[in-house]
Write a protein that holds these residues in place. Structure first.
Motif, short mmCIF file in Angstrom:
data_model
loop_
_atom_site.label_atom_id
_atom_site.label_comp_id
_atom_site.label_asym_id
_atom_site.label_seq_id
_atom_site.Cartn_x
_atom_site.Cartn_y
_atom_site.Cartn_z
N LEU A 166 1.30 -20.55 8.20
CA LEU A 166 1.58 -19.57 9.26
C LEU A 166 0.64 -18.37 9.22
N LEU A 167 -0.21 -18.32 8.20
CA LEU A 167 -1.16 -17.21 8.08
C LEU A 167 -2.55 -17.78 7.85
N GLU A 168 -3.48 -17.32 8.62
CA GLU A 168 -4.84 -17.84 8.52
C GLU A 168 -5.54 -17.35 7.26
N GLY A 169 -6.50 -18.14 6.81
CA GLY A 169 -7.25 -17.76 5.63
C GLY A 169 -8.11 -16.54 5.85
N SER A 170 -8.40 -16.20 7.10
CA SER A 170 -9.22 -15.03 7.40
C SER A 170 -8.40 -13.74 7.43
N ASN A 171 -7.08 -13.83 7.28
CA ASN A 171 -6.23 -12.65 7.32
C ASN A 171 -6.46 -11.81 6.06
N ILE A 172 -6.83 -10.56 6.25
CA ILE A 172 -7.19 -9.69 5.13
C ILE A 172 -5.98 -9.02 4.49
N GLY A 173 -4.80 -9.21 5.06
CA GLY A 173 -3.60 -8.54 4.57
C GLY A 173 -3.31 -8.78 3.10
N PRO A 174 -3.29 -10.05 2.60
CA PRO A 174 -3.01 -10.28 1.19
C PRO A 174 -4.00 -9.59 0.26
N LEU A 175 -5.27 -9.56 0.65
CA LEU A 175 -6.29 -8.89 -0.17
C LEU A 175 -6.02 -7.39 -0.26
N VAL A 176 -5.65 -6.79 0.86
CA VAL A 176 -5.34 -5.36 0.86
C VAL A 176 -4.11 -5.08 0.01
N ALA A 177 -3.10 -5.95 0.09
CA ALA A 177 -1.88 -5.76 -0.70
C ALA A 177 -2.18 -5.78 -2.19
N VAL A 178 -2.99 -6.74 -2.63
CA VAL A 178 -3.36 -6.81 -4.05
C VAL A 178 -4.15 -5.58 -4.47
N THR A 179 -5.01 -5.10 -3.58
CA THR A 179 -5.79 -3.90 -3.89
C THR A 179 -4.87 -2.69 -4.07
N VAL A 180 -3.84 -2.58 -3.23
CA VAL A 180 -2.88 -1.48 -3.37
C VAL A 180 -2.20 -1.55 -4.73
N VAL A 181 -1.79 -2.74 -5.13
CA VAL A 181 -1.15 -2.90 -6.44
C VAL A 181 -2.09 -2.43 -7.55
N GLY A 182 -3.35 -2.84 -7.47
CA GLY A 182 -4.31 -2.44 -8.49
C GLY A 182 -4.56 -0.95 -8.52
N MET A 183 -4.74 -0.34 -7.35
CA MET A 183 -4.98 1.11 -7.29
C MET A 183 -3.80 1.88 -7.88
N ALA A 184 -2.58 1.50 -7.48
CA ALA A 184 -1.39 2.21 -7.96
C ALA A 184 -1.19 2.01 -9.46
N ALA A 185 -1.40 0.76 -9.92
CA ALA A 185 -1.22 0.48 -11.36
C ALA A 185 -2.26 1.21 -12.20
N GLY A 186 -3.48 1.32 -11.69
CA GLY A 186 -4.50 2.02 -12.45
C GLY A 186 -4.28 3.51 -12.51
N PHE A 187 -3.66 4.07 -11.48
CA PHE A 187 -3.42 5.51 -11.44
C PHE A 187 -2.14 5.92 -12.17
N LEU A 188 -1.16 5.04 -12.21
CA LEU A 188 0.16 5.38 -12.73
C LEU A 188 0.15 5.90 -14.16
N PRO A 189 -0.63 5.34 -15.09
CA PRO A 189 -0.62 5.88 -16.46
C PRO A 189 -1.00 7.36 -16.53
N HIS A 190 -1.80 7.83 -15.61
CA HIS A 190 -2.19 9.24 -15.59
C HIS A 190 -1.15 10.12 -14.88
N ASN A 191 -0.30 9.50 -14.07
CA ASN A 191 0.55 10.25 -13.17
C ASN A 191 2.02 10.24 -13.55
N PHE A 192 2.42 9.32 -14.45
CA PHE A 192 3.84 9.28 -14.81
C PHE A 192 4.18 10.50 -15.64
N SER A 193 5.40 10.96 -15.51
CA SER A 193 5.83 12.22 -16.10
C SER A 193 5.61 12.24 -17.62
N PRO A 194 4.99 13.31 -18.11
CA PRO A 194 4.43 14.45 -17.38
C PRO A 194 3.03 14.13 -16.84
#
Length: 431
Positions: A193-221
């Motif tokens: 139901l989703l074409e291989g050219s759909n960039i959505g999954p790639l963007v979603a994985v990138t969001v996970v990576g960006m957030a995971a990489g930043f979280l160790p610096h940002n979690f309290s404190p």
């Protein structure tokens, strides 16, 4: 799946490493959140986290463009360039606001420009399936599709900005939601139901990576804040995934017993925490006739802290709610059985009970009742030195301020120090 792991790891690694650089660079260019009457941090805190996340995005897209697995997403497509340009606009607008406050209309104008760039480069919705109507869907005209794209970007950019109120909260929610959106997109792809050219999954994985990489610096404190640049960037990227996955699937797919979940509705369920918080904020200000730009202390994390939860526990509770909403949306796509949601419902009930009856919450309630009773009895406050009545019976009660980064600047959630209140009411120890 290997390609997605490589892209996600690239985004996480580059974001993590460049966040160290931003922590070093920020003091030298004045990109700092300064302590003030409304802040709690004792020292200036860097606010260039969004720039590190943007560099993680650039690196991830560059690596993806070189992998054969993603050639359909890049060959002859203008979407990757549109996403990067829209992200650059969002980061610049947010970074300017982090250093020099930008008026709300100007900030919204930047968000509209970012969404317009997405539409101009082809990142738009194509279909809208009508909820509760299993066979009804609408093919959107270019004008309507562009308008909905811009609205989606503005809503999610502000939603992530508003939920960014405690250390690690926005990054954690983005990581959980991004993973859920990727899993949903993967199911759609495997079902044809989703074409291989759909960039959505790639963007979603990138969001996970960006957030995971930043979280160790940002979690309290937190050692660094993502600022408006980071929160609005995450909102933009989540909007792209919602638009390209949920808005480009005409066929129903979410489990036979949950036919009413249109593909576009599932991403909204996954992002339920920031969306609900934004919706409540809008109606709250509407009822009170307050300006949208006027901050308050009625967000979900504020309410949890007033119940008696600390900042860290409040963050984890909202993470858990995001995970439960994600599971609610995803389980039917994997099982096609409604009864599979029973464990999720039980987990949700357990989380509600934990939130309201945690020992720390019960202790806070007891202390509040004791303080109110002491004040009702009219007991005079005791001098801190223990040698008589205080000079001023109406002396101000000390407060403990909890850091709260809202709307790109550090706000303050004032939590009454109950021990100080008891002392001021005459019930303190050692009086």
């Amino acid at each position: 799946m290997q390609g997605y792991l490589i892209v996600g790891a690239t985004a996480a690694g580059v974001t993590f490493l460049f966040t160290f650089l931003m922590r070093w660079l920020a003091p030298r260019i004045g990109a700092m959140a300064q302590p003030g009457a409304r802040s709690v941090h004792a020292e200036p805190t860097p606010t260039l986290g969004g720039a590190a996340m943007f560099l993680g995005l650039l690196a991830a897209m560059l690596v993806a463009s070189q992998l054969h697995q993603f050639h359909e997403m890049f060959d002859g497509s203008s979407e990757p360039l549109g996403i990067l340009l829209a992200a650059a606009v969002m980061v610049v607008v947010g970074a300017v606001d982090d250093v020099h406050e930008v008026s709300p209309p100007a900030k919204v104008a930047g968000q509209v420009l970012s969404g317009s760039l997405l539409s101009l480069f082809g990142v738009t919705m194509l279909y809208f399936r009508v909820p509760f109507a299993s066979y009804e869907y609408i093919v959107l005209s270019p004008d309507i599709a562009s308008l909905l794209t811009v609205i989606g970007v503005v809503v999610l950019a502000n939603a992530m900005n508003l939920i960014d109120g405690l250390d690690g909260l926005a990054a954690g929610i983005a990581a959980i939601a991004g993973l859920a959106l990727f899993l949903y997109a993967d199911r759609l792809f495997k079902a044809g139901l989703l074409e291989g050219s759909n960039i959505g999954p790639l963007v979603a994985v990138t969001v996970v990576g960006m957030a995971a990489g930043f979280l160790p610096h940002n979690f309290s404190p937190a050692r660094i804040f993502m600022g408006d640049a980071g929160s609005m960037l995450l909102g933009l990227m989540l909007a792209v995934t919602t638009i390209t996955v949920g808005g480009r699937t005409a066929d129903q797919f979410s489990g036979q017993t949950y036919f009413f979940f249109a593909p576009l509705i599932i991403p909204i369920v996954i992002l339920g925490v920031p969306i609900l918080d934004t919706g409540f904020s809008f109606f709250r200000r509407l009822v009170r006739r307050q300006s949208w730009s006027q901050g308050d202390r009625e967000h979900l994390h504020h309410r949890l802290m007033r119940l008696g939860h600390g900042p860290r526990r409040s963050v984890v509770i909202l993470w858990c709610w995001t995970a439960l909403l994600s599971a609610t949306a995803l389980v039917p796509t994997y099982t096609n059985r409604g009864n599979a949601l029973v464990p999720i419902a039980l987990a949700g009930l357990a989380l509600v009970l934990y939130s309201y009856f945690h020992p720390g919450v019960m202790e806070t309630r007891r202390e509040n009742r004791a303080a109110v009773s002491a004040q009702a009895l009219g007991d005079p406050p005791i001098d801190e030195h223990g040698d008589g009545l205080a000079d001023e019976p109406t002396q101000e009660v000390p407060i403990t301020r909890v850091a709260d980064e809202v709307d790109g600047e550090t706000d303050v959630a004032e939590v009454v120090d109950l021990e100080a209140r008891r002392r001021a009411a005459g019930g303190g120890r050692g009086g």
